[in-house]
Design an enzyme around this catalytic site. Structure first.
Site, short mmCIF file in Angstrom:
data_model
loop_
_atom_site.label_atom_id
_atom_site.label_comp_id
_atom_site.label_asym_id
_atom_site.label_seq_id
_atom_site.Cartn_x
_atom_site.Cartn_y
_atom_site.Cartn_z
N ARG A 239 0.88 -1.05 0.21
CA ARG A 239 -0.17 -0.07 -0.16
C ARG A 239 0.91 1.14 -0.06
NH1 ARG A 239 -3.73 -2.24 -1.43
NH2 ARG A 239 -5.82 -2.25 -0.63
N GLU A 268 -1.90 8.11 -4.24
CA GLU A 268 -2.00 7.65 -5.48
C GLU A 268 -3.59 8.01 -5.93
OE1 GLU A 268 -1.30 3.46 -4.90
OE2 GLU A 268 -3.33 3.02 -5.42
N HIS A 286 -0.90 0.36 -9.63
CA HIS A 286 -1.62 -0.40 -8.62
C HIS A 286 -2.28 -1.63 -9.35
CE1 HIS A 286 -3.74 -0.32 -4.44
NE2 HIS A 286 -3.78 -1.65 -5.01
C1 DGY Z 1 -6.00 -5.13 -2.83
O1 DGY Z 1 -6.71 -6.21 -3.06
O2 DGY Z 1 -5.86 -4.74 -1.57
C2 DGY Z 1 -5.21 -4.75 -4.24
O3 DGY Z 1 -4.34 -3.56 -3.62
C3 DGY Z 1 -6.34 -4.14 -5.17
O4 DGY Z 1 -6.75 -2.94 -4.54
#
Ligand code: DGY
Length: 326
Positions: A239, A268, A286
């Site tokens: 993240r 982001e 992402h």
């Molecule tokens: C998640 O599943 O957490 C991925 O980062 C997609 O947002």
């Protein structure tokens, strides 16, 4: 009358059609960027919401929508939910674990390799027309096989990456996590538990796979980057906010570490301008879970949760199951 739900972001039409069999669905097929105020407004009268990681479920939204019963994230991460506030109001939260584990682990490995072997840098060099001849030290990177793979955060995806490294590439795998794996799991992953300091100092390739929270905010900042090998790479598929992106840009620019692969960013879809200027970082938007099959599986699991929660069934992946027990 069918219960009303909101699908806050565009998603596979067939999944929305599935939801229409059970609910009166208000959706967002054009994927308009709603403000938080728009979101609060659109939720009026809705008992359920289908969300993605960019849709914030916070106290103000919950207070303005006391009828809301369930929020279903199409993501395994759920730092966009204020889970304690949801739990206090009896709102069930769900996510989409497992279905994305292998796809995301694949991508972590790909991004790490792309950074170590300078794939995008090489491609840009070629496309610019700079490639005139072969030379012995052209775009030389660092090996994956036989190197030390460090993993910070050893949940399902971390374990998937460990197995790829240990079994597929003969890497030595070390990890750090809040809790240590069982002996069996460590053996399966051929991974050794180390302190965070040892992880930073020993890893040739460090991959971040921990969830975002107040404690993991800037888990990798200037002080941590300074402990890494100058030949090391850093990969973040977890993240934005886990890495201090300004500190990372500085560490890459000054070759404190050699390269990075980054799929998630602070703030982001904005990306720190310092990162955009550098050739020794591979940047992706992402997409770690982005295969058609996996995104469809995630959407269907989020829909399964929403349908079960509002039709008296058992939601397959609750985050705060204590709400169900009430
Ligand atoms: C998640 O599943 O957490 C991925 O980062 C997609 O947002």
């Amino acid at each position: 009358m069918k219960p009303k739900v909101l699908v806050a972001r565009a998603v596979f039409p067939e999944v929305v059609e599935r939801l229409r069999q059970f609910f009166e669905v208000d959706d967002n097929p054009q994927d308009l960027a709603w403000s938080q105020a728009d979101l609060i407004q659109r939720l009026q009268g809705k008992v359920g919401a289908f969300t993605t990681g960019s849709v914030r479920i916070d106290v103000a939204l919950l207070t303005a929508n006391p009828q809301l019963r369930v929020v279903c994230n199409m993501a395994v991460g759920y730092n966009n939910f204020d889970v304690p506030a949801c739990t206090a109001r009896g709102v069930l939260c769900t996510n989409t674990p497992d279905v994305l584990t292998e796809t995301t682990a694949d991508f972590g490995f790909v991004l790490m390799m792309a950074a170590a072997r300078r794939i995008t840098e090489g491609e840009h060099y070629l496309r610019r027309g700079d490639w005139k001849k072969w030379s012995y030290n052209q775009l030389t990177g660092s090996d994956i096989h036989g190197a030390t793979l460090g993993i910070l955060g050893m949940g399902r995806i971390g374990q998937g990456i460990a197995k790829r490294g240990a079994h597929g590439f003969g890497m030595k795998v070390i990890y750090h996590n809040r809790s240590r794996l069982t002996d069996d799991k460590e053996a399966e992953c051929r991974a050794a538990y180390v302190s965070k300091k040892e992880l930073l100092q020993q890893a040739d390739h460090l991959v971040l796979v921990l969830p975002y929270s107040a404690e993991s905010h800037h888990a990798i900042g200037a002080a941590e980057l300074a402990q890494m090998k100058p030949t090391a790479t850093l990969t973040n598929i977890a993240r934005g906010g886990i890495v201090d992106d300004a500190a990372l840009a500085h560490a890459l620019a000054t070759r404190q570490i050699s390269a990075a692969g980054i799929d998630v960013f602070e703030g982001e879809p904005s990306v720190h301008p310092g990162l955009l200027k550098l050739s020794n970082v591979v940047l992706t938007p992402h997409i770690a879970s982005a295969t058609i099959a996996t995104r469809l599986a995630m959407a269907n699991l989020a829909a399964d949760n929403l349908i079960a929660a509002l039709t008296g069934g058992v939601p397959p992946s609750p985050i705060n199951p204590e709400v169900l027990a009430r």
